[in-house]
Design a protein around this motif. Sequence first.
Motif, PDB file in Angstrom:
ATOM      1  N   HIS A 330     -36.224  81.069  80.097  1.00 38.39           N
ATOM      2  CA  HIS A 330     -35.478  80.959  78.845  1.00 38.39           C
ATOM      3  C   HIS A 330     -35.463  79.480  78.503  1.00 38.39           C
ATOM      4  O   HIS A 330     -34.888  78.683  79.224  1.00 38.39           O
ATOM      5  CB  HIS A 330     -34.053  81.494  79.060  1.00 38.39           C
ATOM      6  N   ARG A 341     -32.838  72.984  77.475  1.00 36.93           N
ATOM      7  CA  ARG A 341     -32.345  73.782  78.601  1.00 36.93           C
ATOM      8  C   ARG A 341     -33.472  74.701  79.045  1.00 36.93           C
ATOM      9  O   ARG A 341     -34.168  75.290  78.220  1.00 36.93           O
ATOM     10  CB  ARG A 341     -31.140  74.608  78.154  1.00 36.93           C
ATOM     11  N   LYS A 343     -33.965  77.889  81.693  1.00 35.15           N
ATOM     12  CA  LYS A 343     -33.393  78.798  82.693  1.00 35.15           C
ATOM     13  C   LYS A 343     -34.551  79.555  83.317  1.00 35.15           C
ATOM     14  O   LYS A 343     -35.364  80.141  82.618  1.00 35.15           O
ATOM     15  CB  LYS A 343     -32.411  79.755  82.013  1.00 35.15           C
TER      16      LYS A 343
ATOM     17  N   ILE B  56     -28.922  86.235  82.627  1.00 36.69           N
ATOM     18  CA  ILE B  56     -27.857  85.648  81.813  1.00 36.69           C
ATOM     19  C   ILE B  56     -28.089  84.141  81.851  1.00 36.69           C
ATOM     20  O   ILE B  56     -28.433  83.593  82.893  1.00 36.69           O
ATOM     21  CB  ILE B  56     -26.458  85.963  82.373  1.00 36.69           C
ATOM     22  N   SER B  57     -27.952  83.501  80.714  1.00 39.52           N
ATOM     23  CA  SER B  57     -28.213  82.070  80.674  1.00 39.52           C
ATOM     24  C   SER B  57     -27.109  81.367  79.879  1.00 39.52           C
ATOM     25  O   SER B  57     -26.531  81.954  78.969  1.00 39.52           O
ATOM     26  CB  SER B  57     -29.573  81.834  80.028  1.00 39.52           C
ATOM     27  N   VAL B  58     -26.839  80.136  80.245  1.00 39.99           N
ATOM     28  CA  VAL B  58     -25.843  79.340  79.530  1.00 39.99           C
ATOM     29  C   VAL B  58     -26.517  78.088  78.992  1.00 39.99           C
ATOM     30  O   VAL B  58     -27.301  77.459  79.701  1.00 39.99           O
ATOM     31  CB  VAL B  58     -24.678  78.941  80.463  1.00 39.99           C
ATOM     32  N   VAL B  59     -26.258  77.770  77.735  1.00 38.21           N
ATOM     33  CA  VAL B  59     -26.738  76.506  77.176  1.00 38.21           C
ATOM     34  C   VAL B  59     -25.521  75.666  76.827  1.00 38.21           C
ATOM     35  O   VAL B  59     -24.605  76.133  76.151  1.00 38.21           O
ATOM     36  CB  VAL B  59     -27.592  76.729  75.918  1.00 38.21           C
ATOM     37  N   ASP B  60     -25.515  74.432  77.292  1.00 38.39           N
ATOM     38  CA  ASP B  60     -24.366  73.553  77.072  1.00 38.39           C
ATOM     39  C   ASP B  60     -24.635  72.674  75.858  1.00 38.39           C
ATOM     40  O   ASP B  60     -25.424  71.733  75.924  1.00 38.39           O
ATOM     41  CB  ASP B  60     -24.178  72.695  78.341  1.00 38.39           C
ATOM     42  N   GLU B  68     -23.187  78.252  74.945  1.00 39.18           N
ATOM     43  CA  GLU B  68     -23.810  79.414  74.342  1.00 39.18           C
ATOM     44  C   GLU B  68     -24.283  80.297  75.494  1.00 39.18           C
ATOM     45  O   GLU B  68     -25.075  79.850  76.316  1.00 39.18           O
ATOM     46  CB  GLU B  68     -25.007  78.951  73.521  1.00 39.18           C
ATOM     47  N   THR B  70     -26.235  83.656  76.738  1.00 40.60           N
ATOM     48  CA  THR B  70     -27.160  84.691  76.279  1.00 40.60           C
ATOM     49  C   THR B  70     -27.395  85.706  77.385  1.00 40.60           C
ATOM     50  O   THR B  70     -27.528  85.351  78.549  1.00 40.60           O
ATOM     51  CB  THR B  70     -28.515  84.094  75.857  1.00 40.60           C
TER      52      THR B  70
END
Lengths: 384, 168
Positions: A330, A341, A343, B56-60, B68, B70
């Motif tokens: 991601h 970012r 992932k 599951i991913s987190v964007v800071d 955010e 997702t």
Amino acid sequence: MTRKMRGNMFTTSESIEPAIDTNYDLYFGPAHPGSGNFGVKLKVDGEVITSARADPGYLHRGFEKLMEYRIPLQNAVLSDRLCVLEPLNWNLVHAEAVDELMGVEPPERAKYIRVIMAELSRIQSHMIWYGVFCIGTGFESGFKIAFGYRDYILDIFELITGGRVYPAGYICPGGVRRDLPEGAEERILETLKKAEEMIRFEEMENPTLLSRSKGVGVLKSEDAIRLGATGPVIRASGIAMDVRRDDPYEVYDKLDFEVPVRTEGDAYARYLIGIEEMKQSVKIVRQAIDKLPAGEVIVPELRKPKLNTKIPEGEVYVRNEIARGEAAIHMVSNGSKYPYRVKVRGPDFLHMIPLLEHLLEGAQIADVPAIYWSLNICPADMDR
Amino acid sequence: MEVVVEERIVKDIKANLNIAGEVKRSRRILITLEKEDLLKVSEWIKGRGFEHLSAISVVDWLEAGIYEITYHVWSQEDKILITLKTSINRQKAVIDSVISVWDRSAGIHERELHELFGVNFEGNPDLVPLFLEDWEGPPPFRKDFNWREYTGEKYYDQENEREHVYYE
């Protein structure tokens, strides 16, 4: 048995219950020769495991954070290290994520070369799987033979990418770094014959493997989906899930291959799936070489990568089928030259933590290596 | 590319839950939602066949002050990936856990993100540290975490000549 022996040896009366606690903790890994850089804490009662707790983190290098400080050109090289056993497949996931963000369509020839390399990488990864599964179950010849045959494929990698294990970002954003050298196609076809020899060896009925893995570590299909299984593990439990066919990338929709499925869900079924997948990969490489078109191998604007190429703003989620299961990246960009970012979703993150803990519960201590290695695991892409 | 099924699913979600979705391309749907609606939508799409939680991913987003989050969910039936996107305040990073919907495959992703970003997933009973042993610093994947400074202070010796390079 311990309880009874102790009773006979140290007590005179039958009625006295010996004060032995059969509950203890057992640490499998991280220095166990078969475990990789990964440990499982087992709570054991006699010979039976009552609960298991995975203990990851020995290989946590923070790739996701590292990639935020590097340009895609550097990240392509970094993505090799996501999994030691199949760097080319991880190269491909990363390159596709950047391609999609930048809106770049790699040339047709590059797509075919990518598929050839990814499938060869899958074959050698499955050979390692077979090798370590053998050594985990006490069949050492299998280990040596598998690693010997794997070297034929590493020779091909050296010829094409320059590195035996790490291709140093051979599959890069926009295509592949170099065209196939002269005579590479013939060399690959010859190597496939060697791979087929290995498959024939694996297919021979092997009493050691059979007795250690049949009926061991059974994963039911409803548990498989609940625990996040993908790849060969879920296909051995009766669910035909394969990103190459369901969500095709590169040129997989133009190639003819089957997705092997078995319903038993035990360690032996997973081993058989591995063999079948190697056969399919050989078939894919043959077709890809057959159809390999002429032309460019990298888009012209990326042939000489510039250091300050901006990644357009956006967000992508790219999935690939690697040897172990579903790999995904991601990637989010805010328009600068570094990704904002990244992932990384490794298949073993789910296979080695929830799934392994589930399978080990209620298993015998002696079955731990068979269950552990039948999952085709690699601690590197779990910890990242 | 045909996007018939995708559009039907988006329409179904709009009709049943009154939440707008967007077809990004074939096999990809994006749904942006409020964090209060997360469980409702998750349960609905799970019932619709989206059983495999891929990640599951987190964007800071430091400047906007939000995380955010997702959720990437795959349906083997329809061969479609839905991305659920929601945002929370990064100072008060609390969100409902989806462990009741996708079980342990969700639990492990949440455990990782709790450690790396400090997001609290309410309802997840197992948020103990995963990768980092004896970690005392702030969640390391936050954008405002200065790792250079932290490692300099924590792991290197300023008095030591050979380690001066880390302070330059």
